[in-house]
Design a protein around this motif. Structure first.
Motif: not given
Ligand SMILES: Nc1nc2c(ncn2[C@@H]2O[C@H](COP(=O)(O)OP(=O)(O)OP(=O)(O)O)[C@@H](O)[C@H]2O)c(=O)[nH]1
Ligand SMILES: [Mg+2]
Length: 485
Positions: A94-109
């Motif tokens: 779940e935490t990894l999902k949150k990470f992807v949602v947060k950074y996806q398309g942000s230019g970071e990670f």
């Protein structure tokens, strides 16, 4: 037809640091030698998107592999993920999902978000590392993130360098993060190593054993079938080559002018060899296609046809069988290495004696370098006194028992090099005979049926009844070439 899958095909993502060799591992495993389909390059960050490779047999997908971009900032990503874990709790999927949602398309990670995608949807993973590199902190961060996915995971040691210095460090460490550790060298892995890798997926993902086992069955069936088709192509080439004769009509004028005679004979000999080369190329192309190799070139013209220089004396000495083996294989072995030259029936009687003189000259030019082998010549067609204009000159197979073995050697050598070439290699090559005679290493029981059949071909009447036996012998020899030593 295998039984239908009762579940979705399992998926496995190939992950690891940029430039670790992820795409190379997949290229060799799935036999993709085309950069358009699967890009491999020394430039890190070559793969920027996930790319899916469904493995289908009989129009059904059984398993899917996914190539992914490499980790580019694993340490920072690990920290960012940890920050998203609920207070006092461990990181989980779940935490990894949150990470992807947060950074996806942000230019970071970006790379990390993309590579985690498949695992968030339930795929297992193959973690590719190069154990000749020291185990740094960044790798520990990668392993930690991958463990958090909780998915079935296998670590693959793809050794690019020579050093063994860090191998033990790696093995110890990997053991605590992965279900299984295996070696797979993308540049050298052959069929058996590929099968072993697929089989090891059974150990990390028991839930998908039906699909994985089915893939293994298909692979074996396909592998046998390819070898059998290759053996057929070789037999068909040998039969044609061993019975081939090139013929040209000759006129009275050709016969009476010395230089014309020579030219005619030279031309004919060249036509003969070019034809043999073409026939062999055809067999080689078939084999390359069967084994899905596209970067190996086979188009050659006979003047730079190095892989089988029939007209170099060396060829006769180093390839095929040696004299003792030839004697044992049966057949009266002569020392002859020349092309069999026949003069067909003609409407004139004069001049054939001088023509034979010209034959020697032209043949001499053909056996470039070294001493002339002692070539035999025979006059066929009876030189009957006939009227009409049926005069022709023809050249046929060299009158040497070794000829067939040299051709076979050339085919087997090519075949074995194709079997040994990993699809991750991206250099364009022309396969040449590597100088190792395979026919000389055969057991006499393996040579026997071939020798008998060659003999029938040399007499111009290939024994069809023997073909199943010849096929079985060749198939067995070829199966031996594919085995790991
Ligand atoms: N000698 C050797 N070189 C290898 C091997 N595997 C990969 N390489 C080389 O390593 C480089 C990187 O290979 P890739 O397969 O593109 O690596 P990747 O992990 O997909 O790289 P990115 O997509 O950029 O993250 C290429 O130059 C490969 O030819 C190997 O087993 N032996
Ligand atoms: Mg790649």
């Amino acid at each position: 037809m295998m039984e239908k899958l009762t579940q979705d095909p399992p998926k496995f993502a190939v992950v690891g640091k940029v430039n670790a060799g992820k795409s190379s591992v997949l290229a060799t495993l799935l036999e993709v030698d085309d950069d358009q389909l699967l890009r491999i390059s020394a430039t890190p960050g070559e793969t920027t998107e996930c790319q899916e490779f469904p493995v289908s047999f009989d129009k059904q997908e059984w398993i899917r592999f996914i190539d992914t971009p490499g980790f580019s900032r694993p340490i920072e990503a690990m920290k960012a993920i940890q920050e998203l874990a609920p207070e006092g709790k461990k990181v989980e999927l779940e935490t990894l999902k949150k990470f992807v949602v947060k950074y996806q398309g942000s230019g970071e990670f970006e790379d990390e978000c993309r590579l985690l995608g498949p695992m968030l949807e339930g795929s297992g993973l193959l973690y590719v590392i190069d154990p000749s590199k020291p185990l740094r902190e960044a790798f520990i961060a990668e392993m930690e993130i991958l463990r958090w996915t909780g998915q079935p995971r296998l670590a693959l040691l793809n050794r690019k360098g020579e050093s063994d210095e860090f191998l033990q460090d790696w093995k110890t460490k990997l053991g605590s993060y992965f279900n299984l550790v295996r070696t797979f060298n993308a540049h050298t892995a052959k069929y058996e190593e590929r099968v072993r890798l697929i089989r090891s997926l059974l150990e990390i993902d028991e839930a998908h054993s039906q699909a994985i086992e089915t893939v293994l069955e298909y692979l074996e069936l396909e592998w046998d079938q390819r070898r059998e088709e290759s053996a057929e192509a070789i037999i068909s080439f040998l039969e044609k080559a061993l019975t081939h004769r090139a013929t040209v009509p000759i006129t009275e004028r050709d016969m009476s002018v010395e230089s014309r005679k020579e030219r005619k004979l030279k031309q004919l000999s060249e036509e003969y060899s070019a034809k043999i080369v073409k026939m062999e190329e055809k067999a080689h192309s078939k084999i390359m296609k069967l084994y899905r190799h596209h970067l190996v070139s086979v188009e050659q013209n006979s003047s730079n046809y190095d892989s089988l220089d029939l007209f170099a004396e060396e060829t006769w000495e180093k390839w095929g069988l040696n004299r003792a083996q030839l004697a044992m294989a049966g057949g009266a072995t002569g020392a002859a290495g020349g092309l069999l030259v026949d003069i067909g029936t003609g409407g004139f009687t004069h001049g054939w004696g001088t023509l034979l003189g010209a034959v020697s000259g032209a043949a001499a030019a053909f056996f470039k370098g070294g001493e002339l082998p002692d070539f035999g010549m025979s006059i066929g067609g009876g030189l009957k006194m006939e009227t009409g204009d049926g005069t022709s000159l023809s050249v046929g197979p060299p009158k040497n028992d070794n000829f067939a073995w040299i051709l076979l050697d050339s085919c087997l050598n090519f075949y074995s090099q194709i079997l040994n070439r990993a699809h991750a290699k991206r250099d364009q090559v022309t396969i040449q005979h590597d100088g190792n005679s395979i026919t000389r290493t055969l057991k006499s029981s393996e040579r026997k049926p071939l020798a008998k059949w060659f003999d029938s071909c040399a007499k111009g009447k290939p024994d069809r009844g023997m073909e199943p036996e010849v096929f079985a012998a060749l198939n067995q020899i070829m199966a031996g070439l594919g085995k790991e030593q």
